[in-house]
Scaffold this motif. Structure first.
Motif, PDB file in Angstrom:
ATOM      1  N   TRP A  85       0.825  -1.197   0.000  1.00 28.17           N
ATOM      2  CA  TRP A  85       0.000   0.000   0.000  1.00 28.17           C
ATOM      3  C   TRP A  85       0.866   1.256   0.000  1.00 28.17           C
ATOM      4  CZ3 TRP A  85      -5.529   0.135   1.921  1.00 28.17           C
ATOM      5  CH2 TRP A  85      -6.155  -1.104   1.732  1.00 28.17           C
ATOM      6  N   GLU A  86       0.524   2.177  -0.881  1.00 26.79           N
ATOM      7  CA  GLU A  86       1.194   3.478  -0.912  1.00 26.79           C
ATOM      8  C   GLU A  86       1.139   4.147   0.460  1.00 26.79           C
ATOM      9  OE1 GLU A  86       3.080   6.809  -2.905  1.00 26.79           O
ATOM     10  OE2 GLU A  86       2.704   4.773  -3.591  1.00 26.79           O
ATOM     11  N   THR A  87       0.064   3.873   1.179  1.00 25.34           N
ATOM     12  CA  THR A  87      -0.192   4.510   2.471  1.00 25.34           C
ATOM     13  C   THR A  87       0.777   4.085   3.562  1.00 25.34           C
ATOM     14  OG1 THR A  87      -1.820   2.763   2.758  1.00 25.34           O
ATOM     15  CG2 THR A  87      -2.639   4.908   2.076  1.00 25.34           C
ATOM     16  N   THR A 108      -2.003  -2.513  -8.896  1.00 23.40           N
ATOM     17  CA  THR A 108      -3.021  -3.569  -8.949  1.00 23.40           C
ATOM     18  C   THR A 108      -4.330  -3.042  -9.524  1.00 23.40           C
ATOM     19  OG1 THR A 108      -3.768  -2.998  -6.717  1.00 23.40           O
ATOM     20  CG2 THR A 108      -2.107  -4.750  -6.909  1.00 23.40           C
ATOM     21  N   GLY A 109      -4.466  -1.732  -9.581  1.00 25.44           N
ATOM     22  CA  GLY A 109      -5.741  -1.116  -9.945  1.00 25.44           C
ATOM     23  C   GLY A 109      -6.482  -0.599  -8.724  1.00 25.44           C
ATOM     24  N   LEU A 110      -6.095  -1.058  -7.554  1.00 25.74           N
ATOM     25  CA  LEU A 110      -6.712  -0.612  -6.305  1.00 25.74           C
ATOM     26  C   LEU A 110      -6.083   0.708  -5.858  1.00 25.74           C
ATOM     27  CD1 LEU A 110      -6.678  -4.048  -4.447  1.00 25.74           C
ATOM     28  CD2 LEU A 110      -8.630  -2.987  -5.599  1.00 25.74           C
ATOM     29  N   MET A 111      -6.919   1.613  -5.359  1.00 25.03           N
ATOM     30  CA  MET A 111      -6.446   2.899  -4.851  1.00 25.03           C
ATOM     31  C   MET A 111      -6.716   2.958  -3.353  1.00 25.03           C
ATOM     32  SD  MET A 111      -5.067   4.309  -7.427  1.00 25.03           S
ATOM     33  CE  MET A 111      -4.826   6.002  -6.868  1.00 25.03           C
ATOM     34  N   ALA A 112      -5.681   3.257  -2.582  1.00 28.01           N
ATOM     35  CA  ALA A 112      -5.735   3.099  -1.124  1.00 28.01           C
ATOM     36  C   ALA A 112      -5.970   4.405  -0.386  1.00 28.01           C
ATOM     37  CB  ALA A 112      -4.428   2.473  -0.640  1.00 28.01           C
ATOM     38  N   ILE A 113      -6.814   4.311   0.630  1.00 28.10           N
ATOM     39  CA  ILE A 113      -6.913   5.320   1.684  1.00 28.10           C
ATOM     40  C   ILE A 113      -6.805   4.557   3.002  1.00 28.10           C
ATOM     41  CG2 ILE A 113      -8.315   7.091   2.801  1.00 28.10           C
ATOM     42  CD1 ILE A 113      -9.798   7.474   0.162  1.00 28.10           C
ATOM     43  N   GLU A 114      -5.950   5.008   3.881  1.00 27.33           N
ATOM     44  CA  GLU A 114      -5.877   4.482   5.249  1.00 27.33           C
ATOM     45  C   GLU A 114      -5.761   5.697   6.162  1.00 27.33           C
ATOM     46  OE1 GLU A 114      -3.830   0.492   5.883  1.00 27.33           O
ATOM     47  OE2 GLU A 114      -2.552   1.444   4.387  1.00 27.33           O
ATOM     48  N   GLU A 115      -6.736   5.861   7.032  1.00 30.56           N
ATOM     49  CA  GLU A 115      -6.718   7.067   7.856  1.00 30.56           C
ATOM     50  C   GLU A 115      -7.612   6.893   9.069  1.00 30.56           C
ATOM     51  OE1 GLU A 115      -5.003   9.397   9.090  1.00 30.56           O
ATOM     52  OE2 GLU A 115      -4.603  10.264   7.102  1.00 30.56           O
TER      53      GLU A 115
END
Length: 315
Positions: A85-87, A108-115
């Motif tokens: 994950w970029e996050t 992968t095509g998935l875009m991550a948010i973790e917050e």
């Protein structure tokens, strides 16, 4: 007689196809894919493994720590990690690729948010939200018997990283970080609090079913920058790093650098692989909410998307 001839031809064609597939596999050694501790990663990895098996490759799943897996990728003891994950994982990914022993195989095509995320009912108790500065004024609204008078933030498992303790210190928040032991425990905490309208702010990520099931918002911290993490003088606190939100962006595929040479056909399939947030959130919901076995979720996706993954194999 025609039927018998047709049957023989069909069998011969089937044998030729099988032989061609076997010939196309550059090595019968298993490609080792890493498994972690959250449903989306397990689904993503097992879909990739199933596609590689359809292409004739031998695969093996290996349980591995999210960050520590890079040691195995560098040595070639592990071959493919499907979710960096970029996050939370970009720094470790960049460090690994800089050695030349690990390669980034793309998105992968998935875009991550973790917050940090809170249910909407907490906004009534802390009206300045989603602005992070509201947490300075109403930390006690998030307190529990164990943390009072400090607020409680429920972080992900320690192995996920995320720098939450550093963020709390740098932004001078009166919060205690309490880590959930597992992904399941994290969202069980959310479910329990939400049902009782208890105070809670916790680590939520996308793609996931939680933001669709529960009404709530992500906290808006000062915008992330690489310098905010690496240079204490950058950001709202001139003395400490991590005084900003978490990064957002793609979820990457990482591989042992030798994978492309040893299994070039497999590498091409891995490179071509793409899946969307919407697909993944729906599959994680089936597994976590509906109780569908992950292998069944994967098999259903494979059945519904045969033309798609067949095209990746054919490239």
């Amino acid at each position: 007689m025609k039927k018998k001839t047709a049957s023989i031809c069909a069998l011969a064609l089937s044998a030729m196809t099988a032989a061609s597939a076997a010939w196309a596999v550059e090595s019968n050694d298993p490609i080792k894919l890493t498994l972690h501790d959250w449903s989306g990663q397990l689904i993503n990895t097992k879909i990739m493994g199933s596609i590689l098996q359809e292409a004739g490759y031998s695969i093996e799943y290996v349980q591995a720590d999210y960050i520590a897996q890079f040691a195995g990728l560098k040595t070639g003891d592990l071959h493919l990690a499907m979710e960096i994950w970029e996050t939370t994982g970009r720094e470790a990914l960049d460090d690994a690729t800089a050695t030349g022993k690990v390669v980034n195989v793309g998105e992968t095509g998935l875009m991550a948010i973790e917050e940090w995320w809170y249910p909407s009912y907490m906004k009534e108790r802390c009206p300045g939200l989603p602005d992070w500065q509201a947490l300075k004024e109403c930390s006690e609204e998030f307190a529990t018997a164990e943390t009072a008078p400090m607020g409680r933030y429920v972080g992900g498992p320690v192995t996920w990283g995320g720098f939450d303790e550093e963020r709390v210190e740098a932004l001078e928040l009166d919060f205690e970080v309490v880590h959930a032991g597992t992904d399941a425990a994290l969202f069980a905490e959310l479910e329990s609090a939400y049902q009782r309208q208890d105070p809670v702010v916790l680590w939520v990520y996308v793609p996931h079913w939680a933001p669709a099931k529960y009404d709530g918002e992500f906290v808006e911290f000062p915008p992330y920058s690489a310098e905010c993490y690496s240079d204490a003088s950058v950001g709202v606190n001139p003395d400490l790093a991590y005084d900003c939100g978490k990064p957002r962006g793609p979820i990457w595929k990482a591989a042992w650098a030798g994978l492309q040479e040893k299994w070039p056909g497999a590498y091409g399939i891995i490179d071509a692989y793409r899946i969307s947030n919407e697909e993944m959130s729906a599959m994680v919901g089936k597994a976590d909410l509906d109780g569908v076995d992950i292998d069944t979720v994967v098999a259903d996706w494979m059945s519904a998307n045969k033309d798609r993954w067949s095209a990746w194999i054919a490239k």
